[in-house]
Motif scaffolding. Structure first.
Motif, mmCIF file in Angstrom:
data_model
loop_
_atom_site.group_PDB
_atom_site.id
_atom_site.type_symbol
_atom_site.label_atom_id
_atom_site.label_comp_id
_atom_site.label_asym_id
_atom_site.label_seq_id
_atom_site.Cartn_x
_atom_site.Cartn_y
_atom_site.Cartn_z
ATOM 1 N N ASN A 79 0.816 -1.220 0.000
ATOM 2 C CA ASN A 79 0.000 0.000 0.000
ATOM 3 C C ASN A 79 0.849 1.270 0.000
ATOM 4 O O ASN A 79 0.494 2.265 -0.630
ATOM 5 N N GLY A 80 1.980 1.238 0.691
ATOM 6 C CA GLY A 80 2.803 2.432 0.807
ATOM 7 C C GLY A 80 3.465 2.863 -0.469
ATOM 8 O O GLY A 80 4.015 3.975 -0.558
ATOM 9 N N ASN A 81 3.440 2.008 -1.496
ATOM 10 C CA ASN A 81 4.076 2.338 -2.774
ATOM 11 C C ASN A 81 3.064 2.601 -3.883
ATOM 12 O O ASN A 81 3.434 2.662 -5.055
ATOM 13 N N ARG A 82 1.799 2.777 -3.505
ATOM 14 C CA ARG A 82 0.763 2.919 -4.529
ATOM 15 C C ARG A 82 0.417 4.368 -4.855
ATOM 16 O O ARG A 82 -0.183 4.640 -5.892
ATOM 17 N N ASP A 83 0.744 5.309 -3.971
ATOM 18 C CA ASP A 83 0.421 6.704 -4.276
ATOM 19 C C ASP A 83 1.424 7.638 -3.615
ATOM 20 O O ASP A 83 2.266 7.220 -2.819
ATOM 21 N N PHE A 84 1.351 8.894 -3.977
ATOM 22 C CA PHE A 84 2.181 9.927 -3.367
ATOM 23 C C PHE A 84 1.410 11.243 -3.414
ATOM 24 O O PHE A 84 0.444 11.397 -4.179
ATOM 25 N N ASN A 85 1.819 12.175 -2.582
ATOM 26 C CA ASN A 85 1.129 13.459 -2.483
ATOM 27 C C ASN A 85 1.818 14.502 -3.336
ATOM 28 O O ASN A 85 3.047 14.601 -3.330
ATOM 29 N N GLN A 97 -5.519 21.514 -10.784
ATOM 30 C CA GLN A 97 -6.826 22.111 -11.042
ATOM 31 C C GLN A 97 -7.770 21.808 -9.885
ATOM 32 O O GLN A 97 -8.014 20.660 -9.538
ATOM 33 N N GLY A 98 -8.276 22.857 -9.262
ATOM 34 C CA GLY A 98 -9.290 22.704 -8.229
ATOM 35 C C GLY A 98 -8.766 22.385 -6.846
ATOM 36 O O GLY A 98 -9.545 21.979 -5.978
ATOM 37 N N GLY A 99 -7.482 22.567 -6.595
ATOM 38 C CA GLY A 99 -6.977 22.284 -5.260
ATOM 39 C C GLY A 99 -5.522 22.650 -5.102
ATOM 40 O O GLY A 99 -4.848 23.028 -6.065
ATOM 41 N N ASP A 100 -5.045 22.517 -3.856
ATOM 42 C CA ASP A 100 -3.647 22.849 -3.567
ATOM 43 C C ASP A 100 -2.799 21.606 -3.422
ATOM 44 O O ASP A 100 -1.608 21.635 -3.712
ATOM 45 N N ASN A 101 -3.383 20.479 -2.951
ATOM 46 C CA ASN A 101 -2.632 19.228 -2.843
ATOM 47 C C ASN A 101 -3.592 18.057 -2.970
ATOM 48 O O ASN A 101 -4.782 18.162 -2.635
ATOM 49 N N VAL A 102 -3.062 16.932 -3.451
ATOM 50 C CA VAL A 102 -3.898 15.753 -3.682
ATOM 51 C C VAL A 102 -2.980 14.536 -3.776
ATOM 52 O O VAL A 102 -1.808 14.655 -4.160
ATOM 53 N N ASN A 103 -3.500 13.362 -3.406
ATOM 54 C CA ASN A 103 -2.767 12.114 -3.605
ATOM 55 C C ASN A 103 -3.015 11.592 -5.013
ATOM 56 O O ASN A 103 -4.176 11.554 -5.477
ATOM 57 N N VAL A 104 -1.951 11.182 -5.694
ATOM 58 C CA VAL A 104 -2.049 10.631 -7.044
ATOM 59 C C VAL A 104 -1.310 9.300 -7.075
ATOM 60 O O VAL A 104 -0.428 9.050 -6.260
ATOM 61 N N PRO A 105 -1.659 8.425 -8.015
ATOM 62 C CA PRO A 105 -1.031 7.094 -8.035
ATOM 63 C C PRO A 105 0.393 7.122 -8.573
ATOM 64 O O PRO A 105 0.730 7.919 -9.455
ATOM 65 N N THR A 106 1.222 6.234 -8.026
ATOM 66 C CA THR A 106 2.476 5.891 -8.680
ATOM 67 C C THR A 106 2.141 4.910 -9.814
ATOM 68 O O THR A 106 0.975 4.544 -10.022
ATOM 69 N N ASP A 111 -6.203 3.937 -10.680
ATOM 70 C CA ASP A 111 -6.426 4.688 -11.915
ATOM 71 C C ASP A 111 -6.965 6.095 -11.662
ATOM 72 O O ASP A 111 -7.533 6.723 -12.560
ATOM 73 N N LYS A 112 -6.784 6.612 -10.457
ATOM 74 C CA LYS A 112 -7.232 7.969 -10.156
ATOM 75 C C LYS A 112 -6.421 8.983 -10.962
ATOM 76 O O LYS A 112 -5.208 8.846 -11.118
#
Length: 333
Positions: A79-85, A97-106, A111-112
């Motif tokens: 789980n710890g290697n699936r996304d980053f901020n 777009q639409g925010g200052d920070n968000v988690n996205v996938p590695t 598929d976010k």
């Protein structure tokens, strides 16, 4: 850096401003940073996938003994290697777009996707560059088959080779091939062999290639940026010691693996006809050398093997930063 950016400008260069050059360089800086953060967990995982079950047994093979194996490898994505901020402060060109920070996938994530927006000034107008962040493979585990063969040589030495065809993943692919040499050590210690104990040393090389979808932009000004795919190219040199104990037709084995991997990256995709004379991907590939890296891993491996006739069934697990399992059916002449 400014000179580098100016080389990208097309036949509008006379009207394009210093701001244009800065915008282009900022775009390249952001693409480089995102590439490194997105794909590094996947290249680290590729090393584990290529490391498993090079040695099926440390026992000494006779001269010209031949074996061929079919392996099914399973890598479990932590789980710890699936996304980053990501934050707007991480970028010099883009904004979320639409925010200052968000988690996205590695590359190993789901598929976010979110939109990143930036603007390149051409001397007259601000031209929007709007892209979606790349998707991960969206798989909890990665299973792939490969073939492995071995041949006994003189003095307890054995050559081993492995090869997998290009395995298609969701939004990517993976391939590995390589070869190595195993030497039996227990032949020098008759007391060990008398107790059905075997020891061996192995040295090998493997090449891993892993690719994923990356950045693409379709706008009026930039038809395509040529960054649609990113590939990690990994050269791994592996050294290991293995010991095993046999009870009749069953053998239990433990191994200690150390490998050193040189990791390179490249991007690719369709070249558009934007306002750059030379494809953007050529400059990104040139700058990707800045994030080449060398990784050293120490991995423990446990396995059990059961014989029935000329066939063997083996299961193995490799433990370290990641967990990798392997099941194989082996035939030995």
């Amino acid at each position: 850096m400014l000179l580098f950016g100016s080389c990208l400008l097309g036949n509008k260069a006379a009207s394009q401003s210093l701001e244009t050059i800065l915008d282009v360089n900022n775009f390249l800086n952001d693409a480089l940073w995102y590439a490194d953060t997105f794909i590094t967990p996947a290249t680290d995982a590729a090393v584990y996938q290529a490391s498993s079950v090079w040695v099926t047994t440390p026992q000494k093979k006779k001269l010209w003994d031949f074996g061929i194996n079919v392996h099914f490898n399973s890598f479990f994505v932590p789980n710890g290697n699936r996304d980053f901020n990501i934050k707007n402060s991480d970028f010099s060109f883009f904004e979320i777009q639409g925010g200052d920070n968000v988690n996205v996938p590695t590359a190993l994530g789901d598929d976010k996707q979110v939109y990143l927006v930036g603007y390149i000034n051409d001397g007259q107008n601000d031209n929007e560059v709007r892209i979606k962040t790349p998707e991960g493979i969206d798989m909890g585990s990665v299973v792939y088959p490969y073939l492995q063969a071995s041949l006994g040589l003189w003095y307890g030495t054995e050559i081993i080779g492995k090869y997998s065809y290009k395995v298609e993943l969701k939004r990517g692919h993976y391939q590995v091939y390589g070869g190595g040499i195993k030497h039996n050590l227990s032949q020098y210690f008759p007391k060990l062999e008398a107790q059905n104990l075997a020891l061996s040393a192995f040295a090998g090389y493997s090449n891993e290639e892993i690719s994923f979808g990356f950045l693409s932009a379709d706008t009026e000004q930039y038809e395509a940026l040529g960054l649609n795919e990113i590939t990690g190219l990994v050269d791994t040199f592996q050294f290991q010691l293995n010991g095993a104990k046999r009870w009749g037709k069953f053998e239990a084995m433990a191994g200690l693996i150390t490998n050193v991997s040189d990791i390179r990256y490249e991007v690719g995709g369709q070249d558009g006809t934007p306002f750059f004379i030379v494809p953007v991907k050529d400059y990104v590939n040139d700058r990707l050398s800045e994030i080449y890296k060398t990784r050293t891993n120490v991995i423990g491996e446990l396995s059990g093997r059961y014989q029935f006739g000329h066939f063997f069934l083996q299961g193995a697990v490799a433990l370290g930063k990641f967990v990798n399992t392997n099941v194989s059916l082996q035939y030995e002449l």
